[in-house]
Design an enzyme around this catalytic site. Structure first.
Site, PDB file in Angstrom:
ATOM      1  N   ASP A 145     -34.301 -56.532  56.808  1.00 25.29           N
ATOM      2  CA  ASP A 145     -34.067 -55.325  57.631  1.00 25.29           C
ATOM      3  C   ASP A 145     -35.204 -54.225  57.703  1.00 25.29           C
ATOM      4  OD1 ASP A 145     -34.173 -54.103  54.975  1.00 25.29           O
ATOM      5  OD2 ASP A 145     -31.870 -54.222  54.673  1.00 25.29           O
ATOM      6  N   GLY A 179     -30.273 -55.543  42.991  1.00 28.49           N
ATOM      7  CA  GLY A 179     -29.313 -55.962  44.240  1.00 28.49           C
ATOM      8  C   GLY A 179     -29.340 -57.269  44.637  1.00 28.49           C
ATOM      9  N   THR A 180     -29.402 -58.002  43.790  1.00 28.68           N
ATOM     10  CA  THR A 180     -29.222 -59.427  44.097  1.00 28.68           C
ATOM     11  C   THR A 180     -28.359 -60.222  43.328  1.00 28.68           C
ATOM     12  OG1 THR A 180     -30.376 -61.516  44.565  1.00 28.68           O
ATOM     13  CG2 THR A 180     -31.460 -60.203  43.096  1.00 28.68           C
ATOM     14  N   CYS A 196     -39.516 -69.304  68.653  1.00 29.89           N
ATOM     15  CA  CYS A 196     -38.815 -70.242  69.420  1.00 29.89           C
ATOM     16  C   CYS A 196     -38.476 -71.391  68.259  1.00 29.89           C
ATOM     17  CB  CYS A 196     -39.541 -70.658  70.497  1.00 29.89           C
ATOM     18  SG  CYS A 196     -40.696 -71.958  70.114  1.00 29.89           S
ATOM     19  N   HIS A 239     -37.639 -63.729  53.114  1.00 28.65           N
ATOM     20  CA  HIS A 239     -36.764 -64.499  53.949  1.00 28.65           C
ATOM     21  C   HIS A 239     -36.765 -63.782  55.716  1.00 28.65           C
ATOM     22  CE1 HIS A 239     -33.539 -65.391  50.591  1.00 28.65           C
ATOM     23  NE2 HIS A 239     -34.826 -66.185  50.632  1.00 28.65           N
ATOM     24  N   ARG A 299     -26.091 -57.506  63.813  1.00 25.50           N
ATOM     25  CA  ARG A 299     -27.030 -56.718  62.767  1.00 25.50           C
ATOM     26  C   ARG A 299     -27.855 -55.959  63.039  1.00 25.50           C
ATOM     27  NH1 ARG A 299     -27.755 -61.963  59.281  1.00 25.50           N
ATOM     28  NH2 ARG A 299     -28.782 -60.586  57.752  1.00 25.50           N
ATOM     29  N   GLN A 335     -35.870 -59.830  49.736  1.00 27.87           N
ATOM     30  CA  GLN A 335     -35.316 -61.180  50.391  1.00 27.87           C
ATOM     31  C   GLN A 335     -34.283 -60.504  51.752  1.00 27.87           C
ATOM     32  OE1 GLN A 335     -32.533 -63.559  47.601  1.00 27.87           O
ATOM     33  NE2 GLN A 335     -33.191 -61.624  46.401  1.00 27.87           N
ATOM     34  N   ASN A 363     -27.811 -53.630  38.859  1.00 24.39           N
ATOM     35  CA  ASN A 363     -26.793 -54.242  39.831  1.00 24.39           C
ATOM     36  C   ASN A 363     -25.420 -53.746  39.162  1.00 24.39           C
ATOM     37  OD1 ASN A 363     -24.839 -56.056  41.046  1.00 24.39           O
ATOM     38  ND2 ASN A 363     -26.200 -57.494  41.295  1.00 24.39           N
ATOM     39  N   PRO A 364     -24.650 -53.027  39.971  1.00 24.48           N
ATOM     40  CA  PRO A 364     -23.522 -52.522  39.488  1.00 24.48           C
ATOM     41  C   PRO A 364     -22.412 -53.632  38.976  1.00 24.48           C
ATOM     42  CG  PRO A 364     -23.350 -52.237  41.891  1.00 24.48           C
ATOM     43  CD  PRO A 364     -24.762 -52.851  41.442  1.00 24.48           C
TER      44      PRO A 364
END
Ligand code: BJW
Length: 254
Positions: free
Chosen positions: A107, A190-191, A130, A122, A73, A104, A216-217
């Site tokens: 990236d 988009g969630t 660690c 997130h 990713r 959230q 959101n679609p």
């Protein structure tokens, strides 16, 4: 591409807002080529369910596999670019007195599009720590096929993200909850609105009297209770919203 019409009431709410809050999810990055969390993973990863990899238990049971998934990713995200929707949010922040952006996503695409002070609810794919003591390790040299060990305590290094069953970083949770109670417009972009506590922020804002909006679609359950639901992709809806707000401000219609 057909123009998307933004309801005038929504344009006025955003143009006249004191504090706009935006919460984004995986769909925000879909048009940058980053698969949504529950989209089928491609190639090697199609036989794994993301929900079964994003847990501390999965890492304990098979650290090499979980680490390899995150390395895949990281490669994907490093090649991705922010799209017009990311840039529209960065620009919107300059048009309203206050904008709080909570993502959230792990990236970093909002920051790369120019958004400042993003609340990473997130965590972040590139911020490692660690497993046992949480010692931060920002600079793990890449590529790195297996999880390295912590130079301080010898425990395995894991990605600095929030897995299922783990607590949201205290400062991110506090800032997001305070903003949800204070904003006058709340955009959910988009969630799936299924993963808590992030999904609860929209309800907090709505209960506190904010105008709420879903982009959101594929409308989620939240669309049914939101003030406005735009059934369109983020890369189309956000630039259209920005353009309408700019027009309203320029013509003094806020
Ligand atoms: C488009 C689009 C386009 C497509 N444009 N849109 C209350 C009830 C029940 C359970 C719980 C509860 N509270 C907590 C829980 C447990 C759990 C939870 O919520 N489970 C649910 C599944 C029920 N929550 C937790 O465990 C959280 N921790 C916690 O509560 O801790 C308590 C605690 C306190 C004190 C001490 C200890 C513990 C932590 C949740 C962490 C989530 N982590 C992940 C992984 C992050 C790292 C990684 O990326 O690997 O975060 S899971 C995954 O889900 C990821 C995402 O950020 C998150 C949300 O997913 P999202 O963004 O909604 O993505 P998708 O893929 O589901 O949906 C994409 C959407 O986009 C779709 O709707 C599409 O239609 C749309 N879309 N293209 C706009 N172009």
């Amino acid at each position: 591409m057909q123009d998307l019409s933004i309801p005038q009431a929504l344009v006025s709410s955003v143009a006249g807002a004191r504090h706009v809050m935006v919460v984004t999810g995986a769909g925000m990055s879909a048009e940058s080529g980053v698969p949504t969390f529950r989209d089928a993973q491609t190639g090697l990863w199609s036989r794994f369910r993301p929900e079964e990899l994003a847990t501390p238990e999965a890492f304990e049971a098979d650290p090499d596999t979980v680490w390899a998934w995150y390395e895949w990713r990281r490669d994907l995200v490093a090649r991705a670019e922010p799209h017009a929707g990311h840039r529209a949010l960065a620009e919107l922040a300059g048009l309203v007195p206050r904008l709080t952006l909570v993502t959230q996503n792990v990236d970093g695409l909002h920051e790369r599009a120019g958004s400042r002070d993003v609340v990473e609810f997130h965590g972040n794919l590139f911020a490692n720590r660690c497993f046992l003591a949480g010692h931060a390790l920002r600079d793990v040299p890449r590529p790195c096929a297996k999880p390295p060990t912590c130079p301080t305590c010898g425990s395995l290094v894991r990605p600095g993200v929030v897995w299922f069953g783990e607590a949201i970083p205290e400062s991110a949770l506090a800032r997001a909850a305070a903003s949800a109670g204070d904003c006058d417009v709340f955009l959910s972009v988009g969630t799936s609105s299924l993963v808590y506590p992030a999904a609860g922020l929209a309800h907090l804002a709505r209960d506190a009297g904010a105008v709420t909006v879903e982009i959101n679609p594929e409308p989620t359950e939240f669309a049914g209770v939101a003030t406005h639901a735009l059934a369109a992709p983020a890369g189309r809806a956000l630039p259209a919203l920005l353009a309408s707000v700019q027009q309203a401000l320029a013509s003094g219609r806020a």
